[in-house]
Scaffold this motif. Structure first.
Motif, short mmCIF file in Angstrom:
data_model
loop_
_atom_site.label_atom_id
_atom_site.label_comp_id
_atom_site.label_asym_id
_atom_site.label_seq_id
_atom_site.Cartn_x
_atom_site.Cartn_y
_atom_site.Cartn_z
N ASN A 84 0.82 -1.20 0.00
CA ASN A 84 0.00 0.00 0.00
C ASN A 84 0.86 1.25 0.00
OD1 ASN A 84 -2.31 1.51 -0.04
ND2 ASN A 84 -2.79 1.24 2.12
N LYS A 85 2.13 1.12 -0.30
CA LYS A 85 3.04 2.27 -0.30
C LYS A 85 2.89 3.06 -1.59
CE LYS A 85 6.34 -0.12 2.57
NZ LYS A 85 7.68 -0.65 2.69
N ALA A 86 2.97 4.35 -1.47
CA ALA A 86 2.84 5.22 -2.64
C ALA A 86 4.18 5.53 -3.25
CB ALA A 86 2.16 6.51 -2.26
#
Length: 56
Positions: free
Chosen positions: A54-56
């Motif tokens: 879920n890292k941008a």
């Protein structure tokens, strides 16, 4: 290449072959038999799990 493989699979189904693991692996083998996918075990199901972050 993709359209030809799809058309061949579709024709197989129209000829009475069921949508089966064999048919899927056959199409996968054709698609990955050229270029970058040749080292990705064409025609085999993955056995390792994907990880989504879920890292941008």
């Amino acid at each position: 290449m993709y359209q030809r493989t799809f058309n061949k699979a579709q024709q197989s189904i129209e000829d009475g072959q069921i949508l089966s693991p064999f048919l899927l692996r056959s199409a996968h083998q054709v698609l990955l038999s050229f270029g970058q996918g040749i080292d990705k075990n064409p025609g085999q199901f993955k056995i390792e799990q994907n990880y989504l972050s879920n890292k941008a």
